[in-house]
Design an enzyme around this catalytic site. Structure first.
Site, PDB file in Angstrom:
ATOM      1  N   HIS A 133       0.741  -1.316  -0.228  1.00  0.00           N
ATOM      2  CA  HIS A 133      -0.177  -0.071  -0.063  1.00  0.00           C
ATOM      3  C   HIS A 133       0.810   1.273  -0.227  1.00  0.00           C
ATOM      4  O   HIS A 133       1.733   1.401   0.567  1.00  0.00           O
ATOM      5  CB  HIS A 133      -0.955  -0.082   1.202  1.00  0.00           C
ATOM      6  CG  HIS A 133      -0.572  -0.086   2.512  1.00  0.00           C
ATOM      7  ND1 HIS A 133      -0.227   1.170   2.960  1.00  0.00           N
ATOM      8  CD2 HIS A 133      -0.412  -1.024   3.526  1.00  0.00           C
ATOM      9  CE1 HIS A 133       0.071   0.803   4.231  1.00  0.00           C
ATOM     10  NE2 HIS A 133      -0.139  -0.295   4.510  1.00  0.00           N
ATOM     11  N   ASP A 139       5.846   0.561   6.890  1.00  0.00           N
ATOM     12  CA  ASP A 139       4.667   0.341   6.728  1.00  0.00           C
ATOM     13  C   ASP A 139       4.204   1.400   5.781  1.00  0.00           C
ATOM     14  O   ASP A 139       3.653   2.621   6.350  1.00  0.00           O
ATOM     15  CB  ASP A 139       3.801   0.391   8.136  1.00  0.00           C
ATOM     16  CG  ASP A 139       2.457  -0.113   7.858  1.00  0.00           C
ATOM     17  OD1 ASP A 139       1.996  -0.340   6.749  1.00  0.00           O
ATOM     18  OD2 ASP A 139       1.661   0.141   8.936  1.00  0.00           O
ATOM     19  N   GLU A 144      -5.140   2.146   2.672  1.00  0.00           N
ATOM     20  CA  GLU A 144      -5.002   0.763   3.627  1.00  0.00           C
ATOM     21  C   GLU A 144      -5.338   1.108   5.065  1.00  0.00           C
ATOM     22  O   GLU A 144      -5.933   0.593   5.845  1.00  0.00           O
ATOM     23  CB  GLU A 144      -3.710  -0.017   3.397  1.00  0.00           C
ATOM     24  CG  GLU A 144      -3.816  -1.494   4.192  1.00  0.00           C
ATOM     25  CD  GLU A 144      -3.243  -1.221   5.442  1.00  0.00           C
ATOM     26  OE1 GLU A 144      -3.713  -2.565   6.244  1.00  0.00           O
ATOM     27  OE2 GLU A 144      -2.937  -0.297   6.074  1.00  0.00           O
ATOM     28  N   GLU A 145      -4.502   2.243   5.406  1.00  0.00           N
ATOM     29  CA  GLU A 145      -4.571   2.477   7.115  1.00  0.00           C
ATOM     30  C   GLU A 145      -6.003   3.023   7.691  1.00  0.00           C
ATOM     31  O   GLU A 145      -6.352   2.902   8.530  1.00  0.00           O
ATOM     32  CB  GLU A 145      -3.302   3.677   7.077  1.00  0.00           C
ATOM     33  CG  GLU A 145      -1.985   3.316   6.747  1.00  0.00           C
ATOM     34  CD  GLU A 145      -1.439   2.261   7.641  1.00  0.00           C
ATOM     35  OE1 GLU A 145      -2.165   1.553   8.472  1.00  0.00           O
ATOM     36  OE2 GLU A 145      -0.317   1.622   7.539  1.00  0.00           O
ATOM     37  N   ASP A 184       2.683  -6.601   3.476  1.00  0.00           N
ATOM     38  CA  ASP A 184       2.133  -5.342   4.288  1.00  0.00           C
ATOM     39  C   ASP A 184       2.729  -5.758   5.831  1.00  0.00           C
ATOM     40  O   ASP A 184       2.035  -5.524   6.758  1.00  0.00           O
ATOM     41  CB  ASP A 184       0.782  -5.101   4.544  1.00  0.00           C
ATOM     42  CG  ASP A 184       0.317  -3.843   5.068  1.00  0.00           C
ATOM     43  OD1 ASP A 184       1.432  -3.147   5.608  1.00  0.00           O
ATOM     44  OD2 ASP A 184      -0.710  -3.411   5.508  1.00  0.00           O
ATOM     45  N   HIS A 196       3.761   2.856  12.564  1.00  0.00           N
ATOM     46  CA  HIS A 196       2.783   3.583  13.069  1.00  0.00           C
ATOM     47  C   HIS A 196       3.449   4.756  13.892  1.00  0.00           C
ATOM     48  O   HIS A 196       2.732   5.664  14.521  1.00  0.00           O
ATOM     49  CB  HIS A 196       1.587   3.193  13.497  1.00  0.00           C
ATOM     50  CG  HIS A 196       0.752   2.443  12.512  1.00  0.00           C
ATOM     51  ND1 HIS A 196      -0.388   1.991  12.938  1.00  0.00           N
ATOM     52  CD2 HIS A 196       1.088   1.717  11.639  1.00  0.00           C
ATOM     53  CE1 HIS A 196      -1.279   1.254  11.886  1.00  0.00           C
ATOM     54  NE2 HIS A 196      -0.076   1.061  10.926  1.00  0.00           N
TER      55      HIS A 196
HETATM   56 ZN   LIG Z   1       0.411  -1.343   6.386  1.00  0.00          ZN
END
Ligand SMILES: [Zn+2]
Length: 487
Positions: free
Chosen positions: A299, A311, A345-346, A372, A447
């Site tokens: 993503h 990520d 995606e998030e 991912d 994140h």
């Molecule tokens: Zn991800």
């Protein structure tokens, strides 16, 4: 052969002649079948050999690293709905085109309620003043402009909070200090993330006015980790944030002493009702069965706190590099390899938009897989179960042979985890595959502002890209249908 044999027992001369012809045809057919099986064996050996060469070439170069470096350096953070996402989309089109992909295009969709972070701060105001390290949760509501302040009630686990009676937390700011367990697979995360996702509504139903979760993190870093929360319908939406692990521990130590603790929290955010978003697509068209598609990708969107190298810059780089290497082959594999760089995606939306737009094509998607899980080493390939046949056994043998030097083993059983962008395809019947990666350290930075290129190991990134290149080449050369499961 069966049909020819059924014509036995002729009596007339012409029938005897015809019988001779049949015997000759039978012999010829036998030779043809033998040749065909030799050709199949030969073709299979060639497939395995090419896959091994792709694997080794990927390990030698810096193809995946160069793509990742380009994305995180030239674009940076790229939340859905932000101007950076538009730049990321343009970057992806340029990159796929430059790398030799065909049919490169962006598929536009509307991301509803795109969440945009504003300024945020928090502090402890009693028993003494201290700034707290916090970050608002995605989809979270803002506080009033002046912020909120309240006494905290701290719980060691989400389960303890869930046992509190209604109204028992009226006017309080709830803190849950549940630690995340470090595991090699995603189990630790799946368990801990419920605090972030479910905690705010659990607190609100008991009268709380704000919610803080200890960061869903395996690191002891001060940096807090964001991620989405989900409010329950019919429950007041309370402002919610993640607090750095050391700060959560400080609050817990004060509460353990019986000290009343007060916290001030200021969160601001806005929501774009309808933001444009894109899934960016490029293909390596198949030479024999171009309509049959091996669909892979990572993503493109990310959280806003960092350049998002693991990520999911890593997944974008791993899958794009793997397919791009195959694009360089003088002869494309039989089936089409399609890279989809997902655009939301998030905060969700890209998988559903794709499955919806491609509803008429789903039967042609042979298999779908998303990378991912960061950039650390892959150790296991989960392939969809197939009916036991010589073709599926041969496929597994090929994959085992080519992936073993990378220290990846193969399991032909339903994947237990997969990228969330392929979830809607999976629900619609598309088989999914997945590489399990060692996630022991993935959630140290996941994140958070620490998700940077500095944490990526180039050799591990290459190991993933090598495994993907071998996998997708072999899948694109086989004619196996993963839907044909017999129980
Ligand atoms: Zn991800």
């Amino acid at each position: 052969v069966q049909r020819l044999k059924s014509h036995s027992g002729p009596s007339s001369a012409s029938e005897r002649g015809s019988n001779r012809d049949h015997r000759m045809l039978e012999a010829l057919l036998g030779v043809t079948l033998l040749l065909q099986s030799l050709c199949v064996a030969h073709a299979q050996a060639a497939t395995r050999e090419v896959a091994a060469q792709l694997r080794d070439e990927m390990l030698r170069g810096s193809r995946a690293w160069d793509i990742l470096d380009s994305l995180v350096t030239e674009i940076g953070a790229r939340p859905t709905g932000s101007p950076a996402m538009t730049r990321a989309k343009d970057w992806a089109i340029r990159k796929l085109t430059d790398l030799g992909f065909q049919n490169v295009h962006a598929e536009r969709f509307i991301k509803k309620d795109a969440w945009v972070r504003g300024s945020e701060s928090a502090s402890m105001t009693a028993p003494y003043g201290r700034t707290l390290s916090i970050v608002g949760l995605g989809n979270g509501v803002p506080t009033p402009a002046a912020g909120i302040e309240g006494d905290i009630v701290l719980f060691a686990t989400l389960e303890q909070l869930s046992r509190m009676p209604a109204e028992s937390l009226r006017g309080k700011i709830v803190v849950v200090d549940e630690p995340m367990v470090r595991t090699q697979n995603e189990e630790g995360y799946r368990s801990a993330v419920r605090v972030r996702v479910e905690g705010p509504s659990l607190a609100a139903t008991r009268g709380a006015v704000g919610f803080l979760t200890r960061s869903i993190s395996t690191s002891d870093s001060e940096l807090p980790h964001t991620g989405v929360t989900r409010y329950l319908d019919g429950v007041p939406k309370v402002p919610a944030a993640a607090i750095g692990v050391p700060d959560a521990q400080l609050l817990a130590r004060l509460v353990a002493r019986g000290t009343p603790v007060r916290v001030r929290l200021l969160l601001s955010s806005t929501v774009i009702a309808e933001a444009p978003a894109w899934n960016v697509v490029g293909e390596i068209r198949g030479r024999e069965a171009p309509d049959q598609v091996i669909l892979i990708g990572g993503h493109l969107d990310s959280w806003d706190l960092s350049e998002a190298a693991s990520d999911d810059g890593a997944g974008v780089a791993i899958t794009t590099a793997a397919a791009a290497l195959i694009a360089e082959l003088p002869r494309h594999p039989r089936r089409t390899i399609r890279v989809v760089l997902w655009g939301s995606e998030e905060t969700e939306g890209s998988g559903a938009a794709y499955a919806d737009a491609h509803r008429d094509e789903l039967r042609n998607l042979i298999i779908a897989a998303e990378s991912d899980f960061g950039a650390s080493r892959a150790y296991r390939l989960a392939l969809p179960e197939t009916s036991a046949s010589s073709a599926s056994e041969e496929l597994i043998k090929d994959l085992e042979a080519v992936l073993a030097p990378l220290k990846v083993f193969v399991r032909s059983e339903a994947a237990r985890s997969w990228g969330s962008d392929v979830e809607d395809l999976r629900k619609a019947g598309v088989p999914v595959a997945s590489f399990n990666q060692d996630q022991s350290h993935y959630f140290d930075v996941h994140h958070s502002a620490d998700d940077t290129l500095a944490w990526i190991d180039g050799a591990d990134l290459n190991q993933n890209a090598a495994a993907w290149a071998a996998l997708i080449y072999i899948l694109a050369e086989t004619s196996l249908d993963f839907r044909a499961v017999e129980h």
